[in-house]
Design an enzyme around this catalytic site. Structure first.
Site, short mmCIF file in Angstrom:
data_model
loop_
_atom_site.label_atom_id
_atom_site.label_comp_id
_atom_site.label_asym_id
_atom_site.label_seq_id
_atom_site.Cartn_x
_atom_site.Cartn_y
_atom_site.Cartn_z
N GLY A 123 -19.04 9.82 -4.23
CA GLY A 123 -18.42 9.15 -5.37
C GLY A 123 -18.69 9.87 -6.68
O GLY A 123 -19.49 10.81 -6.77
N ASP A 130 -27.40 7.98 -5.04
CA ASP A 130 -26.10 7.45 -4.64
C ASP A 130 -25.63 6.45 -5.68
O ASP A 130 -26.42 5.96 -6.49
CB ASP A 130 -26.18 6.79 -3.26
N GLY A 131 -24.36 6.16 -5.65
CA GLY A 131 -23.79 5.17 -6.55
C GLY A 131 -23.66 3.82 -5.88
O GLY A 131 -24.20 3.59 -4.79
N ALA A 132 -22.94 2.92 -6.52
CA ALA A 132 -22.67 1.59 -5.97
C ALA A 132 -21.40 1.06 -6.60
O ALA A 132 -21.09 1.38 -7.76
CB ALA A 132 -23.84 0.64 -6.25
N ASP A 133 -20.67 0.28 -5.84
CA ASP A 133 -19.48 -0.37 -6.39
C ASP A 133 -19.86 -1.60 -7.21
O ASP A 133 -19.19 -1.94 -8.17
CB ASP A 133 -18.53 -0.76 -5.26
N GLY A 161 -19.36 1.31 -0.34
CA GLY A 161 -18.36 1.61 0.67
C GLY A 161 -16.96 1.75 0.16
O GLY A 161 -16.03 1.93 0.95
N GLU A 200 -23.69 7.08 4.34
CA GLU A 200 -24.61 6.83 3.24
C GLU A 200 -25.85 6.09 3.71
O GLU A 200 -26.97 6.42 3.33
CB GLU A 200 -23.89 6.04 2.13
N LYS A 227 -20.54 -1.92 -13.38
CA LYS A 227 -20.87 -2.16 -11.98
C LYS A 227 -21.95 -3.24 -11.82
O LYS A 227 -22.18 -3.73 -10.71
CB LYS A 227 -21.37 -0.87 -11.32
#
Length: 240
Positions: free
Chosen positions: A37, A92-95, A106, A114, A132
């Site tokens: 992402g 990592d990112g996050a929604d 995801g 991930e 977010k």
């Protein structure tokens, strides 16, 4: 290498701020885990800028083909996830995320990979933008559920007993969206009264489900960029 538009909007400014902050945690010679992402790709750019030629001493296990390309373009050596892989830091990112560091992930379809990358890391830091941050997961996004192709409709019916309106994700051309691992993806509503730990277990024990987007209790820290370029840091309570 720069994945962002030069005319920065507030989200881009926030994303870059978080990326620059996480880059301070990376030292030459580290073994990294990289999710997928825009926040991760911004972090790769920030790491390359910070370390310069020393970026080539880094190795990374990448959760998506796009991240692997970004890492290699920055000079980071991409490696497969092997038995015994010991990653010093995963980024990592996050929604969506909460201040308690529960995550919904995801959106890009790399959730299974991930989770595997994060499981091999000693420390996991989330990079995200302020929009977010939510009070509860499912507030702004639907929950991705990665399912096997075989018996997909039967799996979808079973999931309808646990989550609201699970719908097959489609590409713009009408074909099914395919995850990084070649599976299908359903997007569903999280019931407002759901116990997330219980739902996590119920989903993983549903036949046909490969993984889902609830990442609970796995992040150690979150760096959340604000539109003004400052960053808020949230850490997990070690007692729970």
């Amino acid at each position: 290498m720069d994945h962002e538009c030069p005319n920065s909007d507030p989200d881009t400014t926030a994303r870059r701020a978080a990326a620059q902050e996480v880059a301070q945690l990376v030292e030459p010679g580290m073994a990294l885990g990289l999710g997928s992402g825009r926040a991760v790709w911004a972090a790769v750019d920030a790491i390359a800028t910070r370390l310069g030629d020393a970026t080539g001493t880094l190795t990374a296990v990448c959760a998506s083909a796009a991240t692997e390309r970004a890492a290699e373009a920055a000079g980071i050596v991409a490696l497969p996830l092997m038995a015994g892989s010991d990653l010093a830091l995963a980024i990592d990112g996050a929604d969506e995320l909460t201040t308690g560091l529960d995550l919904l992930k995801g959106g890009g379809g790399a959730l299974l990979r991930e989770r595997l990358v994060l499981s091999a890391a000693r420390r996991f830091v989330v990079v995200a933008e302020q929009p977010k941050l939510v009070s509860r997961l499912g507030e702004t996004r639907r929950l991705p559920v990665e399912i096997a192709r075989f018996g997909a409709q039967a799996t979808q019916r079973r999931l309808a007993l646990l989550v609201g309106d699970p719908q097959l994700r489609l590409e713009d051309d009408g074909n099914p969206f395919v995850t990084e691992e070649g599976h299908l993806l359903l997007d569903a509503e999280i019931p407002g009264d759901a116990s997330l730990p219980l739902l996590h277990t119920q989903l993983l024990t549903t036949p046909g489900v490969m993984d889902h987007g609830l990442f609970l209790g796995v992040a150690d820290e979150a760096l959340v960029g604000r539109p003004d370029g400052t960053v808020a840091a949230f850490t997990r309570d070690p007692l729970g």
